[in-house]
Design a protein around this motif. Structure first.
Motif, PDB file in Angstrom:
ATOM      1  N   GLU A  17      -1.123  17.165 -13.537  1.00  0.00           N
ATOM      2  CA  GLU A  17       0.210  17.403 -12.965  1.00  0.00           C
ATOM      3  C   GLU A  17       0.342  16.704 -11.620  1.00  0.00           C
ATOM      4  O   GLU A  17      -0.322  17.082 -10.659  1.00  0.00           O
ATOM      5  N   TYR A  18       1.204  15.704 -11.580  1.00  0.00           N
ATOM      6  CA  TYR A  18       1.438  14.974 -10.334  1.00  0.00           C
ATOM      7  C   TYR A  18       2.240  15.830  -9.354  1.00  0.00           C
ATOM      8  O   TYR A  18       1.977  15.847  -8.162  1.00  0.00           O
ATOM      9  N   TYR A  19       3.227  16.553  -9.892  1.00  0.00           N
ATOM     10  CA  TYR A  19       4.114  17.346  -9.040  1.00  0.00           C
ATOM     11  C   TYR A  19       3.560  18.765  -8.856  1.00  0.00           C
ATOM     12  O   TYR A  19       3.832  19.658  -9.653  1.00  0.00           O
ATOM     13  N   ILE A  49       0.847  -1.199   0.000  1.00  0.00           N
ATOM     14  CA  ILE A  49       0.000   0.000   0.000  1.00  0.00           C
ATOM     15  C   ILE A  49       0.877   1.243   0.000  1.00  0.00           C
ATOM     16  O   ILE A  49       1.770   1.390   0.844  1.00  0.00           O
ATOM     17  N   ASP A  50       0.609   2.109  -0.960  1.00  0.00           N
ATOM     18  CA  ASP A  50       1.323   3.389  -1.046  1.00  0.00           C
ATOM     19  C   ASP A  50       0.878   4.302   0.096  1.00  0.00           C
ATOM     20  O   ASP A  50      -0.168   4.084   0.718  1.00  0.00           O
ATOM     21  N   PHE A  51       1.662   5.322   0.352  1.00  0.00           N
ATOM     22  CA  PHE A  51       1.371   6.222   1.478  1.00  0.00           C
ATOM     23  C   PHE A  51       0.783   7.563   1.004  1.00  0.00           C
ATOM     24  O   PHE A  51      -0.413   7.812   1.166  1.00  0.00           O
ATOM     25  N   ASP A  52       1.615   8.405   0.359  1.00  0.00           N
ATOM     26  CA  ASP A  52       1.158   9.745  -0.038  1.00  0.00           C
ATOM     27  C   ASP A  52       0.072   9.671  -1.109  1.00  0.00           C
ATOM     28  O   ASP A  52       0.229   8.972  -2.121  1.00  0.00           O
ATOM     29  N   ASP A  53      -1.021  10.377  -0.904  1.00  0.00           N
ATOM     30  CA  ASP A  53      -2.154  10.437  -1.834  1.00  0.00           C
ATOM     31  C   ASP A  53      -2.923   9.119  -1.936  1.00  0.00           C
ATOM     32  O   ASP A  53      -3.815   8.967  -2.768  1.00  0.00           O
ATOM     33  N   THR A  54      -2.571   8.152  -1.089  1.00  0.00           N
ATOM     34  CA  THR A  54      -3.338   6.901  -1.023  1.00  0.00           C
ATOM     35  C   THR A  54      -3.856   6.720   0.414  1.00  0.00           C
ATOM     36  O   THR A  54      -5.037   6.471   0.620  1.00  0.00           O
ATOM     37  N   ILE A  55      -2.964   6.900   1.377  1.00  0.00           N
ATOM     38  CA  ILE A  55      -3.366   6.847   2.790  1.00  0.00           C
ATOM     39  C   ILE A  55      -3.592   8.256   3.337  1.00  0.00           C
ATOM     40  O   ILE A  55      -4.511   8.500   4.105  1.00  0.00           O
ATOM     41  N   ILE A  95      -1.611  -1.219  -4.275  1.00  0.00           N
ATOM     42  CA  ILE A  95      -2.517  -0.060  -4.368  1.00  0.00           C
ATOM     43  C   ILE A  95      -1.650   1.197  -4.375  1.00  0.00           C
ATOM     44  O   ILE A  95      -0.852   1.400  -3.445  1.00  0.00           O
ATOM     45  N   ASP A  96      -1.805   2.041  -5.398  1.00  0.00           N
ATOM     46  CA  ASP A  96      -0.987   3.259  -5.501  1.00  0.00           C
ATOM     47  C   ASP A  96      -1.741   4.267  -6.368  1.00  0.00           C
ATOM     48  O   ASP A  96      -2.500   3.888  -7.255  1.00  0.00           O
ATOM     49  N   ASP A  97      -1.523   5.549  -6.110  1.00  0.00           N
ATOM     50  CA  ASP A  97      -2.203   6.572  -6.912  1.00  0.00           C
ATOM     51  C   ASP A  97      -1.411   6.972  -8.151  1.00  0.00           C
ATOM     52  O   ASP A  97      -1.930   7.678  -9.007  1.00  0.00           O
ATOM     53  N   TYR A  98      -0.150   6.536  -8.225  1.00  0.00           N
ATOM     54  CA  TYR A  98       0.719   6.959  -9.335  1.00  0.00           C
ATOM     55  C   TYR A  98       0.896   5.781 -10.289  1.00  0.00           C
ATOM     56  O   TYR A  98       1.437   4.743  -9.896  1.00  0.00           O
TER      57      TYR A  98
HETATM   58 MG   LIG Z   1       1.328   8.132  -3.800  1.00  0.00          MG
END
Ligand SMILES: [Mg+2]
Length: 188
Positions: free
Chosen positions: A39-41, A8-14, A139-142
């Motif tokens: 834009e992701y960044y 499990i990803d952390f930033d933007d997922t949790i 699971i990841d948002d990127y």
């Molecule tokens: Mg993320």
């Protein structure tokens, strides 16, 4: 039987993006997530000559001190942890401030052990190179982070990935999930 592994990803997922608020504060602006559809960044909006200052300040103050946990994430991860071998996988190296990124490892680690005391810190994986990972579920948002060898891949909906259609994702063997409730319905 061995439990299935889930990364499990952390930033933007949790947790919600730690950048929007900090960028707005730094630039004295009122951007919202809708301003960053492609834009992701988010930090790319900062003029180039000010980015070094932004990142130096960013790394010096714990950005997770005021972060918001995404709805239901904690409760669902606690339940997943009973059924699966749960790994939290997160990149910590700021791509344009590697020399200051050691603190980001510490900030994330401290946040995780405090907020998710039921998870094993032995299963925290801090890497920006997620394409080398393998396991059962990720699971990841990127999108690029879903390139490893997994039986089930889920893209967690986020401001920057709305443009990918269901067909785009299907071609890559990926399913979109819009909330932690939906993850619970699929995996629990
Ligand atoms: Mg993320």
């Amino acid at each position: 039987m061995a439990k299935q592994t889930i990364m499990i990803d952390f930033d933007d997922t949790i947790v919600e993006s730690i950048f929007l608020q900090r960028v707005n504060r730094f630039l004295n602006t009122c951007y919202t997530f809708d301003d960053f559809k492609d834009e992701y960044y988010i930090d790319n909006i900062i003029p180039k000559d000010k980015r070094e200052q932004f990142f130096a300040e960013f790394c010096d103050t714990n950005p997770y001190f005021e972060v918001k946990i995404i709805e239901d994430a904690k409760e669902v991860i606690q339940k997943l942890n009973q059924k699966y071998e749960v790994y939290i996988c997160s990149g910590c190296v700021m791509y344009n401030m590697p020399s200051k990124s050691a603190q980001i490892f510490a900030y994330k680690y401290q946040f995780l052990i405090k907020t998710f005391p039921f998870l094993s810190p032995q299963r925290f994986v801090f890497t920006n190179s997620k394409h080398v990972l393998k396991g059962d579920i990720i699971i990841d948002d990127y999108l690029d982070n879903l390139a490893g060898e997994f039986k089930q891949k889920y893209l967690f909906s986020s401001y920057h990935n709305r443009r990918f259609t269901e067909q785009d994702l299907k071609n890559l063997g990926i399913k979109r999930v819009k909330s932690w409730k939906e993850i619970a319905e699929i995996l629990l």
